[in-house]
Structure formats: C-alpha cells, structure tokens
Scaffold this motif. Structure first.
Motif, mmCIF file in Angstrom:
data_model
loop_
_atom_site.group_PDB
_atom_site.id
_atom_site.type_symbol
_atom_site.label_atom_id
_atom_site.label_comp_id
_atom_site.label_asym_id
_atom_site.label_seq_id
_atom_site.Cartn_x
_atom_site.Cartn_y
_atom_site.Cartn_z
ATOM 1 N N VAL A 1 -19.277 -30.217 -101.976
ATOM 2 C CA VAL A 1 -18.561 -30.064 -103.251
ATOM 3 C C VAL A 1 -19.124 -28.889 -104.043
ATOM 4 O O VAL A 1 -18.367 -28.105 -104.628
ATOM 5 N N ASP A 2 -20.448 -28.739 -104.047
ATOM 6 C CA ASP A 2 -21.080 -27.635 -104.781
ATOM 7 C C ASP A 2 -20.732 -26.268 -104.190
ATOM 8 O O ASP A 2 -20.612 -25.285 -104.916
ATOM 9 N N GLN A 3 -20.565 -26.193 -102.875
ATOM 10 C CA GLN A 3 -20.333 -24.913 -102.201
ATOM 11 C C GLN A 3 -18.854 -24.533 -102.079
ATOM 12 O O GLN A 3 -18.527 -23.351 -101.978
ATOM 13 N N TYR A 4 -17.981 -25.544 -102.052
ATOM 14 C CA TYR A 4 -16.568 -25.286 -101.780
ATOM 15 C C TYR A 4 -15.701 -25.963 -102.835
ATOM 16 O O TYR A 4 -16.065 -26.990 -103.387
ATOM 17 N N ALA A 5 -14.541 -25.424 -103.084
ATOM 18 C CA ALA A 5 -13.616 -25.967 -104.080
ATOM 19 C C ALA A 5 -12.894 -27.176 -103.486
ATOM 20 O O ALA A 5 -11.821 -27.048 -102.901
ATOM 21 N N THR A 6 -13.506 -28.346 -103.640
ATOM 22 C CA THR A 6 -12.920 -29.568 -103.111
ATOM 23 C C THR A 6 -13.359 -30.751 -103.960
ATOM 24 O O THR A 6 -14.287 -30.636 -104.765
ATOM 25 N N THR A 7 -12.709 -31.866 -103.769
ATOM 26 C CA THR A 7 -13.064 -33.074 -104.508
ATOM 27 C C THR A 7 -14.118 -33.872 -103.736
ATOM 28 O O THR A 7 -14.294 -33.677 -102.532
ATOM 29 N N GLU A 8 -14.775 -34.790 -104.439
ATOM 30 C CA GLU A 8 -15.755 -35.640 -103.777
ATOM 31 C C GLU A 8 -15.101 -36.502 -102.700
ATOM 32 O O GLU A 8 -15.660 -36.659 -101.619
ATOM 33 N N ASP A 9 -13.912 -37.048 -102.986
ATOM 34 C CA ASP A 9 -13.226 -37.890 -101.998
ATOM 35 C C ASP A 9 -12.887 -37.105 -100.729
ATOM 36 O O ASP A 9 -13.114 -37.580 -99.614
ATOM 37 N N LYS A 10 -12.351 -35.910 -100.897
ATOM 38 C CA LYS A 10 -11.987 -35.068 -99.739
ATOM 39 C C LYS A 10 -13.245 -34.657 -98.977
ATOM 40 O O LYS A 10 -13.284 -34.716 -97.745
ATOM 41 N N ALA A 11 -14.282 -34.255 -99.707
ATOM 42 C CA ALA A 11 -15.525 -33.839 -99.057
ATOM 43 C C ALA A 11 -16.148 -34.999 -98.287
ATOM 44 O O ALA A 11 -16.595 -34.826 -97.152
ATOM 45 N N LEU A 12 -16.166 -36.186 -98.874
ATOM 46 C CA LEU A 12 -16.750 -37.341 -98.194
ATOM 47 C C LEU A 12 -15.969 -37.685 -96.940
ATOM 48 O O LEU A 12 -16.564 -37.939 -95.888
ATOM 49 N N THR A 13 -14.651 -37.644 -97.023
ATOM 50 C CA THR A 13 -13.812 -37.904 -95.848
ATOM 51 C C THR A 13 -14.103 -36.887 -94.750
ATOM 52 O O THR A 13 -14.271 -37.247 -93.580
ATOM 53 N N ASP A 14 -14.184 -35.621 -95.122
ATOM 54 C CA ASP A 14 -14.428 -34.561 -94.141
ATOM 55 C C ASP A 14 -15.836 -34.646 -93.544
ATOM 56 O O ASP A 14 -16.009 -34.460 -92.336
ATOM 57 N N VAL A 15 -16.839 -34.916 -94.375
ATOM 58 C CA VAL A 15 -18.215 -35.027 -93.882
ATOM 59 C C VAL A 15 -18.323 -36.197 -92.915
ATOM 60 O O VAL A 15 -18.901 -36.066 -91.830
ATOM 61 N N LYS A 16 -17.734 -37.342 -93.277
ATOM 62 C CA LYS A 16 -17.774 -38.507 -92.390
ATOM 63 C C LYS A 16 -17.056 -38.225 -91.071
ATOM 64 O O LYS A 16 -17.533 -38.606 -90.001
#
Length: 92
Positions: free
Chosen positions: A62-77
């Motif tokens: 989230v800090d590095q890219y323009a995305t939401t926490e929900d989207k980032a968490l889904t993508d990381v998982k």
C-alpha cells in the motif's frame, strides 16, 4: 492453506535467490528451475525474507503502490499462495 495476516514464511533450503539491479531471481538448487519476479513480487519476496508478516507486507505494498488495503491483502495472499504451491515458500 489459510494465509493469515500474522503468518510468516521463508524460502526452503534448496532455493537460492539474488536481487541484482532490482531484478530478483530465485533458483531451485536441485532442479535448476528458476523464477523471476516483477516489482511487486520482488517487494513481497524481500519482505517475506526479512521475516515480515502478511499484514506488514500488505502495508508495504500500500505504501509503495496506489492501491487499497483490501486489494493489496488479496494480492499478497494470492502471490504467497502461489509461492507456497510452487514450493518456493514454507511456513515458519
């Protein structure tokens, strides 16, 4: 396999990796198979190998890219799930 926010992972001993000029390459020392990662994959891999939790990794994305926490968490998982299924990561 459930990937919880507090989970941590590491690369098994039969994998070696190098980060050179912002290009990350992971090599299976037994099979010779190798993997390369894009910028987000590189960020996740480096964070995993620094012992970061899934939640901490999500916050880095989230800090590095323009995305939401929900989207980032889904993508990381999803990315970690793929690495687990390929045998590139194991739970700590």
């Amino acid at each position: 396999m459930e990937i919880a926010a507090a989970s941590t992972y590491k690369a098994p001993d039969n994998y070696s990796w190098r980060d050179v000029n912002n290009e990350l390459v992971v090599l299976n020392l037994q099979s010779g198979e190798y993997f390369t990662f894009n910028n987000v994959g590189r960020l996740i891999w480096l964070a995993v190998n620094d012992g970061k939790t899934v939640d901490e990794i999500m916050r880095s994305v989230v800090d590095q890219y323009a995305t939401t926490e929900d989207k980032a968490l889904t993508d990381v998982k999803a990315f970690i799930g793929n690495l687990l299924s390929e045998g590139l990561l194991i739970p700590v």
